[in-house]
Scaffold this active site. Structure first.
Site, PDB file in Angstrom:
ATOM      1  N   ARG A  96       9.982 -14.641   9.766  1.00 34.41           N
ATOM      2  CA  ARG A  96      10.559 -14.445  11.093  1.00 34.41           C
ATOM      3  C   ARG A  96      11.193 -15.722  11.623  1.00 34.41           C
ATOM      4  O   ARG A  96      12.219 -15.688  12.301  1.00 34.41           O
ATOM      5  CB  ARG A  96       9.473 -13.929  12.050  1.00 34.41           C
ATOM      6  CG  ARG A  96       9.951 -13.654  13.457  1.00 34.41           C
ATOM      7  CD  ARG A  96       8.829 -13.103  14.326  1.00 34.41           C
ATOM      8  NE  ARG A  96       8.503 -11.733  13.988  1.00 34.41           N
ATOM      9  CZ  ARG A  96       7.356 -11.350  13.408  1.00 34.41           C
ATOM     10  NH1 ARG A  96       6.427 -12.248  13.095  1.00 34.41           N
ATOM     11  NH2 ARG A  96       7.127 -10.081  13.147  1.00 34.41           N
ATOM     12  N   TYR A  97      10.575 -16.849  11.364  1.00 30.70           N
ATOM     13  CA  TYR A  97      11.062 -18.144  11.816  1.00 30.70           C
ATOM     14  C   TYR A  97      11.577 -18.927  10.609  1.00 30.70           C
ATOM     15  O   TYR A  97      11.046 -18.783   9.501  1.00 30.70           O
ATOM     16  CB  TYR A  97       9.944 -18.943  12.493  1.00 30.70           C
ATOM     17  CG  TYR A  97       9.322 -18.255  13.676  1.00 30.70           C
ATOM     18  CD1 TYR A  97       9.913 -18.322  14.931  1.00 30.70           C
ATOM     19  CD2 TYR A  97       8.131 -17.544  13.545  1.00 30.70           C
ATOM     20  CE1 TYR A  97       9.327 -17.694  16.026  1.00 30.70           C
ATOM     21  CE2 TYR A  97       7.540 -16.918  14.631  1.00 30.70           C
ATOM     22  CZ  TYR A  97       8.137 -16.997  15.874  1.00 30.70           C
ATOM     23  OH  TYR A  97       7.574 -16.382  16.947  1.00 30.70           O
ATOM     24  N   ARG A 100       8.832 -21.231   8.418  1.00 29.21           N
ATOM     25  CA  ARG A 100       7.495 -20.769   8.070  1.00 29.21           C
ATOM     26  C   ARG A 100       7.494 -19.282   7.763  1.00 29.21           C
ATOM     27  O   ARG A 100       8.335 -18.538   8.259  1.00 29.21           O
ATOM     28  CB  ARG A 100       6.483 -21.085   9.166  1.00 29.21           C
ATOM     29  CG  ARG A 100       6.849 -20.558  10.546  1.00 29.21           C
ATOM     30  CD  ARG A 100       6.136 -21.388  11.620  1.00 29.21           C
ATOM     31  NE  ARG A 100       6.378 -20.941  12.971  1.00 29.21           N
ATOM     32  CZ  ARG A 100       7.431 -21.336  13.694  1.00 29.21           C
ATOM     33  NH1 ARG A 100       8.343 -22.124  13.172  1.00 29.21           N
ATOM     34  NH2 ARG A 100       7.556 -20.930  14.948  1.00 29.21           N
ATOM     35  N   CYS A 109     -10.901  -7.009   6.368  1.00 24.36           N
ATOM     36  CA  CYS A 109     -11.470  -8.013   7.267  1.00 24.36           C
ATOM     37  C   CYS A 109     -12.988  -7.904   7.247  1.00 24.36           C
ATOM     38  O   CYS A 109     -13.546  -6.861   6.888  1.00 24.36           O
ATOM     39  CB  CYS A 109     -10.988  -7.800   8.697  1.00 24.36           C
ATOM     40  SG  CYS A 109      -9.210  -8.024   8.930  1.00 24.36           S
ATOM     41  N   CYS A 113     -11.298  -5.527  14.683  1.00 26.49           N
ATOM     42  CA  CYS A 113     -11.159  -5.604  16.131  1.00 26.49           C
ATOM     43  C   CYS A 113     -10.484  -4.336  16.628  1.00 26.49           C
ATOM     44  O   CYS A 113      -9.516  -3.851  16.028  1.00 26.49           O
ATOM     45  CB  CYS A 113     -10.330  -6.820  16.507  1.00 26.49           C
ATOM     46  SG  CYS A 113     -10.962  -8.382  15.838  1.00 26.49           S
ATOM     47  N   CYS A 116      -6.601  -4.652  17.274  1.00 30.79           N
ATOM     48  CA  CYS A 116      -5.800  -5.285  16.222  1.00 30.79           C
ATOM     49  C   CYS A 116      -4.375  -4.737  16.180  1.00 30.79           C
ATOM     50  O   CYS A 116      -4.153  -3.532  16.156  1.00 30.79           O
ATOM     51  CB  CYS A 116      -6.466  -5.073  14.867  1.00 30.79           C
ATOM     52  SG  CYS A 116      -5.538  -5.794  13.492  1.00 30.79           S
ATOM     53  N   ARG A 118      -2.443  -4.960  13.671  1.00 29.22           N
ATOM     54  CA  ARG A 118      -2.161  -4.430  12.331  1.00 29.22           C
ATOM     55  C   ARG A 118      -3.129  -3.299  11.978  1.00 29.22           C
ATOM     56  O   ARG A 118      -3.351  -3.009  10.804  1.00 29.22           O
ATOM     57  CB  ARG A 118      -2.249  -5.547  11.284  1.00 29.22           C
ATOM     58  CG  ARG A 118      -1.132  -6.574  11.404  1.00 29.22           C
ATOM     59  CD  ARG A 118      -0.986  -7.429  10.145  1.00 29.22           C
ATOM     60  NE  ARG A 118       0.109  -8.375  10.301  1.00 29.22           N
ATOM     61  CZ  ARG A 118      -0.037  -9.693  10.330  1.00 29.22           C
ATOM     62  NH1 ARG A 118      -1.222 -10.227  10.166  1.00 29.22           N
ATOM     63  NH2 ARG A 118       1.011 -10.480  10.489  1.00 29.22           N
ATOM     64  N   ASP A 279      -1.001  -6.957  22.186  1.00 24.55           N
ATOM     65  CA  ASP A 279       0.164  -6.288  21.611  1.00 24.55           C
ATOM     66  C   ASP A 279       0.116  -4.789  21.879  1.00 24.55           C
ATOM     67  O   ASP A 279      -0.938  -4.204  22.153  1.00 24.55           O
ATOM     68  CB  ASP A 279       0.215  -6.541  20.100  1.00 24.55           C
ATOM     69  CG  ASP A 279       0.471  -8.000  19.770  1.00 24.55           C
ATOM     70  OD1 ASP A 279       1.415  -8.569  20.352  1.00 24.55           O
ATOM     71  OD2 ASP A 279      -0.269  -8.569  18.949  1.00 24.55           O
ATOM     72  N   ASP A 316       4.110 -11.704  21.812  1.00 28.99           N
ATOM     73  CA  ASP A 316       4.927 -11.355  20.656  1.00 28.99           C
ATOM     74  C   ASP A 316       5.885 -10.260  21.100  1.00 28.99           C
ATOM     75  O   ASP A 316       5.465  -9.143  21.415  1.00 28.99           O
ATOM     76  CB  ASP A 316       4.053 -10.860  19.498  1.00 28.99           C
ATOM     77  CG  ASP A 316       4.037 -11.843  18.351  1.00 28.99           C
ATOM     78  OD1 ASP A 316       5.133 -12.249  17.930  1.00 28.99           O
ATOM     79  OD2 ASP A 316       2.949 -12.200  17.878  1.00 28.99           O
ATOM     80  N   LYS A 323       7.401 -14.969  19.086  1.00 33.20           N
ATOM     81  CA  LYS A 323       6.564 -15.299  20.250  1.00 33.20           C
ATOM     82  C   LYS A 323       7.368 -16.055  21.294  1.00 33.20           C
ATOM     83  O   LYS A 323       8.245 -16.843  20.964  1.00 33.20           O
ATOM     84  CB  LYS A 323       5.381 -16.176  19.809  1.00 33.20           C
ATOM     85  CG  LYS A 323       4.369 -15.484  18.934  1.00 33.20           C
ATOM     86  CD  LYS A 323       3.213 -16.436  18.623  1.00 33.20           C
ATOM     87  CE  LYS A 323       2.215 -15.767  17.697  1.00 33.20           C
ATOM     88  NZ  LYS A 323       2.795 -15.515  16.343  1.00 33.20           N
TER      89      LYS A 323
END
Length: 363
Positions: A96-97, A100, A109, A113, A116, A118, A279, A316, A323
Site C-alpha cells: 500500500r505504501y 513497506r 491467531c 478478537c 478483528c 480480518r 474498522d 484506516d 492510515k
C-alpha cells in the site's frame, strides 16, 4: 478473577467450553454457536484467567467472548474494510505504501478478537498459511522491488509459527539487501506469553536487518505479570517494542483506562504507537466509538500523561487508501447536518497522498 486450573489449561474454541468455564451464559449458547460457525473463536488460558466472570461488562471478555451482535451488519461494513485486496500484487503481500509491505504469513491467531478487521479471512474453512510456492513468490516480489525498506509480518499472528520456521523467514528477509527493517505484529506476548521463550527470541534476531515488535493490547489488565515478563525478554534482547491498540466501546473508551494502558506500555519499554479507530468490519458496530469521542480522549491524554505515552490516533481509510491521523486539524465536516454523535455525520479525511475521502463511505 478467573483462575486457571491446570487441568483446563487449553485454548477454548467451542461455545460449550466457554459456557462450562463460566465465560458465557448457557441461555446464549444457540446464538454463540451461530457466531462460531461464521467467525473463529479462541480464548487462551492466559486470557481466560484475566476475565472477571462476576462482571457482565468485563472489558477483557468483551474483546474475546463472542456476542450475537456480531451477526448484525451495519451500513458501510464490509469483508475487506481497509482494502487489502486492492493492494495485493501476489498472495500474501499487501503493498500500500511505497517503502513497506505487509507479509501475511499465516491466518491463525492465539486468540480471536471480536473486532478483528480480518475476521472474514480467518477461522472456519479458511486457509491457515501461505503455501510454499506462494511464500517463494512473495519473496521474489520483495526482492524485485528495491523501494521496499520494511517488511511487516502479520496475518493472523506470525508468532504462531514455530521458532524454527520464523528463523528461516527472518534469514530469508535479511538476505534481501534493501530490506532493513522487519516489523512483527502480534498478540502472543499478551495472549500466550509462554511462547516468548529464549528460542523464540533468538529466532527473531537476525544479522542484516533490524527487528521491531508491535505488541497489541487494549486494556491495562492484559499486561499481566507473565505478559510483562514476555515483553521484557524481547526488550532485554535488544528488540524495540511499540504498541498497537484499538479504541473499543466498553473496553478502553475512557480517559483513565487509556492513561493506565499507555503508562503501562511505557513502564514496560513499549512505546505507544497507534490507537486505531475501529474498522468497518462486519458485525463490529457494537464495539466502535465515534471519532468525536476518540478525539476528545486524545485531547484528555495530551493534558494528563507524558509525551512518551501519546499514541497516534489513526483511521484506516476504507477502500485501501491507508492510515491517516484523525486528531485535531486533520478532519472537517463534509456536511453541516446533525451533531457529532449523529449517525448521518460525514467527515472529509485526507490520506497520505493528499486525496480527500468521505467517511463513512456513501452506501
Amino acid at each position: 478473577m478467573n483462575r486457571i486450573d491446570p487441568k483446563l489449561a487449553a485454548t477454548l474454541r467451542q461455545p460449550t467450553e466457554l459456557v462450562e468455564r463460566g465465560l458465557a451464559k448457557a441461555t446464549d449458547l444457540a446464538d454463540l454457536e451461530r457466531v462460531a460457525a461464521r467467525y473463529a473463536v479462541a480464548v487462551t488460558p492466559d486470557i481466560a484467567g484475566l476475565i472477571d466472570t462476576e462482571n457482565p461488562d468485563d472489558p477483557i471478555a468483551r474483546q474475546f467472548i463472542p456476542s450475537a451482535l456480531e451477526l448484525v451488519s451495519a451500513s458501510g461494513e464490509n469483508a475487506d474494510p481497509i482494502g487489502d485486496d486492492a493492494h495485493s500484487p501476489v498472495p500474501g503481500i499487501v503493498h500500500r505504501y511505497p517503502d513497506r509491505v505487509l507479509f501475511k504469513l499465516v491466518h491463525v491467531c492465539a486468540v480471536y478478537c471480536r473486532f478483528c478487521f480480518r475476521r472474514e479471512m480467518v477461522g472456519p474453512g479458511k486457509a491457515t498459511a501461505l503455501s510454499e510456492a506462494a511464500y517463494r513468490d512473495a519473496l521474489d516480489y520483495i526482492r524485485g522491488h528495491t523501494e521496499i525498506w520494511e517488511v511487516i509480518l502479520t496475518g493472523g499472528d506470525p508468532l504462531m509459527l514455530s521458532p524454527r520456521r520464523l528463523a528461516e523467514i527472518m534469514t530469508d528477509l535479511a538476505a534481501i539487501d534493501h530490506v532493513r527493517i522487519v516489523r512483527i505484529h502480534t498478540r502472543v506476548p499478551v495472549a500466550a506469553p509462554a511462547r516468548i521463550d529464549d528460542e523464540m527470541v533468538k529466532a527473531l534476531r537476525v544479522d542484516g536487518a533490524t527487528t521491531w515488535v508491535a505488541v497489541h493490547a487494549n486494556h491495562p489488565r492484559e499486561l499481566s505479570g507473565e505478559a510483562r515478563l514476555a515483553c521484557a525478554r524481547l526488550a532485554d534482547a535488544g528488540i524495540p517494542l511499540v504498541s498497537q491498540t484499538v479504541l473499543l466501546r466498553g473496553v478502553n473508551d475512557d480517559a483513565k483506562v487509556l492513561e493506565a494502558l499507555m503508562r503501562a506500555f511505557v513502564e514496560n519499554r513499549i512505546k505507544p504507537y497507534y490507537l486505531h479507530h475501529g474498522d468497518l468490519a462486519p458485525g463490529t458496530a457494537h464495539l466502535r466509538t465515534t471519532i468525536a469521542h476518540g478525539q476528545q480522549l486524545m485531547r484528555t491524554l495530551r493534558g494528563r500523561v507524558s509525551g512518551l505515552c501519546q499514541p497516534d490516533y489513526v483511521l484506516d481509510i476504507p477502500g485501501g487508501h491507508g492510515k491517516a491521523p484523525i486528531g485535531p486539524n486533520y478532519l472537517s465536516h463534509a456536511n453541516s447536518q446533525g451533531s457529532e454523535l449523529s449517525s448521518e455525520t460525514r467527515y472529509r479525511i485526507v490520506d497520505y497522498c493528499g486525496d480527500v475521502h468521505l467517511y463513512p463511505p456513501k452506501p
